[in-house]
Design a protein around this motif. Structure first.
Motif, mmCIF file in Angstrom:
data_model
loop_
_atom_site.group_PDB
_atom_site.id
_atom_site.type_symbol
_atom_site.label_atom_id
_atom_site.label_comp_id
_atom_site.label_asym_id
_atom_site.label_seq_id
_atom_site.Cartn_x
_atom_site.Cartn_y
_atom_site.Cartn_z
ATOM 1 N N THR A 237 0.842 -1.205 0.000
ATOM 2 C CA THR A 237 0.000 0.000 0.000
ATOM 3 C C THR A 237 0.876 1.253 0.000
ATOM 4 O OG1 THR A 237 -1.740 -1.193 1.153
ATOM 5 C CG2 THR A 237 -1.858 1.206 1.231
ATOM 6 N N GLN A 238 1.963 1.216 0.757
ATOM 7 C CA GLN A 238 2.890 2.353 0.724
ATOM 8 C C GLN A 238 3.358 2.607 -0.707
ATOM 9 O OE1 GLN A 238 4.097 4.531 2.944
ATOM 10 N NE2 GLN A 238 3.378 3.694 4.868
ATOM 11 N N GLY A 239 3.701 1.516 -1.407
ATOM 12 C CA GLY A 239 4.185 1.657 -2.781
ATOM 13 C C GLY A 239 3.107 2.165 -3.718
ATOM 14 N N LEU A 240 1.902 1.678 -3.526
ATOM 15 C CA LEU A 240 0.794 2.059 -4.406
ATOM 16 C C LEU A 240 0.527 3.560 -4.353
ATOM 17 C CD1 LEU A 240 -1.264 0.751 -6.293
ATOM 18 C CD2 LEU A 240 -2.815 0.538 -4.346
ATOM 19 N N TYR A 241 0.735 4.136 -3.188
ATOM 20 C CA TYR A 241 0.456 5.576 -3.030
ATOM 21 C C TYR A 241 1.734 6.412 -3.014
ATOM 22 C CZ TYR A 241 -4.316 4.171 -2.309
ATOM 23 O OH TYR A 241 -5.564 3.650 -2.504
ATOM 24 N N ALA A 242 2.819 5.853 -3.536
ATOM 25 C CA ALA A 242 4.071 6.607 -3.624
ATOM 26 C C ALA A 242 3.904 7.784 -4.571
ATOM 27 C CB ALA A 242 5.180 5.698 -4.137
ATOM 28 N N THR A 243 4.698 8.801 -4.355
ATOM 29 C CA THR A 243 4.662 9.941 -5.275
ATOM 30 C C THR A 243 5.361 9.551 -6.577
ATOM 31 O OG1 THR A 243 6.667 10.733 -4.221
ATOM 32 C CG2 THR A 243 4.603 11.706 -3.485
ATOM 33 N N GLY A 244 4.887 10.092 -7.681
ATOM 34 C CA GLY A 244 5.507 9.848 -8.979
ATOM 35 C C GLY A 244 5.153 8.490 -9.550
ATOM 36 N N ASP A 245 5.615 8.255 -10.765
ATOM 37 C CA ASP A 245 5.291 7.008 -11.441
ATOM 38 C C ASP A 245 6.521 6.173 -11.755
ATOM 39 O OD1 ASP A 245 2.476 7.371 -11.561
ATOM 40 O OD2 ASP A 245 2.814 8.931 -13.071
ATOM 41 N N SER A 246 7.620 6.488 -11.068
ATOM 42 C CA SER A 246 8.849 5.749 -11.332
ATOM 43 C C SER A 246 8.793 4.389 -10.653
ATOM 44 C CB SER A 246 10.036 6.532 -10.785
ATOM 45 O OG SER A 246 9.898 6.677 -9.389
ATOM 46 N N GLN A 247 9.841 3.615 -10.837
ATOM 47 C CA GLN A 247 9.924 2.336 -10.134
ATOM 48 C C GLN A 247 10.111 2.571 -8.641
ATOM 49 O OE1 GLN A 247 12.867 -0.180 -12.193
ATOM 50 N NE2 GLN A 247 11.071 -1.420 -12.655
ATOM 51 N N ILE A 248 9.661 1.605 -7.900
ATOM 52 C CA ILE A 248 9.678 1.708 -6.438
ATOM 53 C C ILE A 248 10.527 0.560 -5.896
ATOM 54 C CG2 ILE A 248 8.216 1.557 -4.375
ATOM 55 C CD1 ILE A 248 5.928 2.449 -6.523
ATOM 56 N N LEU A 249 11.393 0.893 -4.947
ATOM 57 C CA LEU A 249 12.220 -0.140 -4.326
ATOM 58 C C LEU A 249 11.517 -0.631 -3.066
ATOM 59 C CD1 LEU A 249 14.958 -1.652 -4.332
ATOM 60 C CD2 LEU A 249 15.916 0.286 -3.072
ATOM 61 N N ILE A 250 11.172 -1.916 -3.046
ATOM 62 C CA ILE A 250 10.540 -2.467 -1.844
ATOM 63 C C ILE A 250 11.394 -3.609 -1.302
ATOM 64 C CG2 ILE A 250 8.173 -1.812 -2.430
ATOM 65 C CD1 ILE A 250 7.699 -4.774 -3.248
ATOM 66 N N GLY A 251 11.367 -3.754 0.003
ATOM 67 C CA GLY A 251 12.133 -4.830 0.624
ATOM 68 C C GLY A 251 11.463 -5.283 1.894
ATOM 69 N N ALA A 252 11.880 -6.458 2.350
ATOM 70 C CA ALA A 252 11.344 -6.974 3.612
ATOM 71 C C ALA A 252 12.360 -7.915 4.229
ATOM 72 C CB ALA A 252 10.023 -7.710 3.385
ATOM 73 N N GLY A 253 12.230 -8.098 5.532
ATOM 74 C CA GLY A 253 13.128 -9.009 6.234
ATOM 75 C C GLY A 253 12.419 -9.680 7.383
#
Lengths: 198, 399
Positions: free
Chosen positions: A135-151
């Motif tokens: 959800t954070q990524g979906l509402y990110a500003t701009g339309d560029s690629q988004i870096l997501i990660g998890a651990g």
């Protein structure tokens, strides 16, 4: 979509120094942070990433601790195996390293990755859920690629981390957008599908 | 794009256990910092904090209670009690986005138990994520929930996400805010070891001194705060406390132990939020800063102010609430929004308590002694985290 997924057993060394510009920083890292830096380093190797690329990272529910709890218990227990305020202050305090906070605070992994890759844009540190991360990524500003990660650090001390560059379109079609499973499952799944297709 | 408004609030803070009490505390410059009373701090090298008050007394709880869960439950009760319109939204259209801190660990009970040293520590660990999960269940919030944990910007990032979501969707209501307490043996002393605590030896209420030349560090606080965010055209005008018009988050990527002394990323966050609000820096009437009271914070924020406002940076009134309520870490930015709402509703910039001697390294217009009456339409709210994250909000007087 490129995805990196890493897993290390408790007795495995994490080769984080290979992925650091400032190798002295490794003393601040929990095993999750070290593994995440390796995953992000592998993903971004050879790429020129825009410093404004949004980055979001989800840490898993803590199942394993290696921050010295046993040592604190040992030095703060009186002869009747009860908590001693005096021992806590006199000995417990000195057994807590100032570096412990860097390993405990949930945003540190995100911050160290941003420093290593000079990411200065939109960001967020999330606790646990796949839906929260996406959800954070979906509402990110701009339309560029988004870096997501998890651990995630599991009960047996095993640590897993994953990273991916993703678009909003891909997030919209992700089966995890409304899932409350831990975010690391996104990367395990993506990695499995990638391996399967290879 | 929807306009987004704050249409409900519940607060449990070191100034009191309701929105009205907390607002009154802001107005009157009440100092919430004192010697810790809720848990045993005998022999501690430092024992100051801003504990939550209930009927003017410190809220007391047993060691096995995660205080932050109590606080956010009380805040939610106040909010749901006063804002019946939330019930108009079916559970699937209610969303929860909260910011919080690290899991609570009850070291005293663990050592006193038979589990100590056996590795069975999990029963003594209260997980912050599970608190949000229980809140969602209790209040029938089935549209999704998210927990932000970016230390001192956790709650503002949760509010920022809520703002962005509601700009894009209708017929949804979002409960957002933050809750945190690090006032327990292990967390308090862990934070002490970082060396960030105030070394003030005078009156406890003067220990946190944002922007003052003699500031020496932060003092921890605790509390919980919940806001209702709604699309403007779905809200009752009489409920609206403020309009949210801009939000941005940036990263210093400088050091995890100190803010960028030039305040560049913080300024970038502010300028981006101001642009999103459709205004220019000239339109900002006052700034509610992070203002921790640490030596490094004030000069960095001052530099950011210069980058944002140019030569006007020494004229624009600024404020920090931390001298009154301490640093709430995972809930700090959300809690400090009560200061912003105070400014917009009362047309005043509150006085920053304990600001006596200006610091040449941070030549800001800090309001002292009494609130400044001012025509206020737009407030800029800034926060920064340990680690280098920044958030900026622009809030507007609703009209």
């Amino acid at each position: 979509m490129k995805v990196v997924f890493d897993s290390y057993r408790i007795d495995e060394e994490i080769p984080v120094r290979e992925y650091l510009k400032n190798k002295k920083l490794h003393k601040y890292f929990s095993r999750e942070t070290a593994s995440a830096l390796v995953s992000a380093g592998k993903l971004l190797a050879g790429m020129e990433i825009d410093p404004d690329t949004p980055i979001y990272y989800a840490t898993g529910i803590v199942e394993y601790e290696d921050y010295g709890l046993d040592r604190i218990v040992e030095v703060c227990s009186d002869k009747d195996k009860r908590f001693s305020q005096r021992l806590f202050v006199e000995k417990g305090l000195s057994s807590i390293s100032p570096l412990t906070q860097f390993k405990l605070l949930y945003n540190m992994t995100l911050c160290f990755i941003s420093i290593e890759h000079n990411l200065i844009g939109d960001n967020a540190a999330i606790y646990s859920s796949a839906a929260g991360l996406l959800t954070q990524g979906l509402y990110a500003t701009g339309d560029s690629q988004i870096l997501i990660g998890a651990g995630k650090v599991y009960k047996d001390g095993r640590v897993e981390t994953g990273f991916s560059l993703i678009t909003k379109e891909e997030i919209l079609h992700s089966p995890y957008l409304h899932s409350t499973v831990e975010a690391i499952e996104i990367f395990r799944d993506l990695n499995y599908k990638r391996s399967d297709s290879e | 794009m929807n306009r987004v408004v704050i249409s409900g609030i519940g607060v449990v803070s070191p100034l009191g256990s309701s929105f009205e009490e907390s607002m009154s505390g802001v107005e009157n410059g009440i100092k919430g910092i004192d010697h810790i009373k809720n848990f045993n701090t005998d022999l501690f090298p430092m024992d100051l904090a801003a504990e939550v008050k209930e009927s003017n007394s410190v809220y007391r709880s047993d060691l096995d209670i995660d205080r932050k869960e109590v606080f956010i439950n009380k805040a939610m009760e106040e909010m749901f009690g006063k804002n019946k319109f939330i019930q108009n939204y079916p559970p699937e259209d209610r969303i929860l986005n909260m910011g919080t801190g690290i899991d609570y660990f009850d070291i005293v009970s663990y050592i006193d138990s038979n589990d100590a040293g056996s590795g069975k520590w999990e029963n003594y660990c209260k997980r912050s994520y599970k608190v949000a999960e229980r809140l969602a269940t209790k209040y029938k919030i089935e549209g999704g929930f998210s927990v932000n944990v970016a230390a001192c910007v956790a709650s503002t990032q949760a509010m920022g996400l809520s703002f962005r979501m509601l700009k894009n969707v209708k017929k949804k209501i979002i409960i957002t805010g933050g809750f945190d307490s690090m006032l327990s043996h292990l967390h308090y002393m862990g934070f002490y070891k970082l060396g960030a605590f105030s070394a003030w030896t005078g009156a406890p209420g003067e220990a946190c001194r944002p922007f003052d030349k003699n500031r020496s560090g932060l003092v921890l606080g605790e509390g919980g705060i919940a806001f209702v965010f709604q699309p403007e055209d779905e809200a009752d005008r009489t409920d609206i406390l403020a309009e949210v018009t801009g939000y941005s988050s940036t990263m210093d990527a400088y050091m995890v132990t100190a803010p960028d002394p030039e305040g560049r990323a913080l300024a970038n966050a502010a300028l981006s939020a101001i642009r999103e609000a459709g205004i220019t820096p000239q339109d900002i009437d006052c700034v509610h800063l992070h203002g921790t009271g640490t030596p490094m914070n004030a000069p960095a924020e001052s530099k950011a102010m210069e980058l944002i406002f140019g030569c006007r940076f020494k004229e624009i009134p600024v404020f920090s609430l931390k001298g009154q309520i301490g640093h709430l870490i995972g809930a700090c930015g959300a809690m400090e929004m009560i200061g912003v709402i105070y400014s917009l509703q009362n047309q005043k910039v509150p006085a920053t308590v304990n600001f006596k001697d200006p610091d040449p390294a941070a030549p800001l217009r800090v309001i002292k002694d009494n609130p400044l009456e001012l025509n206020i339409n737009h407030v800029l709210k800034l926060n920064s985290s340990f680690g280098g994250q920044n958030t900026a909000f622009v809030l507007k007087k609703y009209a």
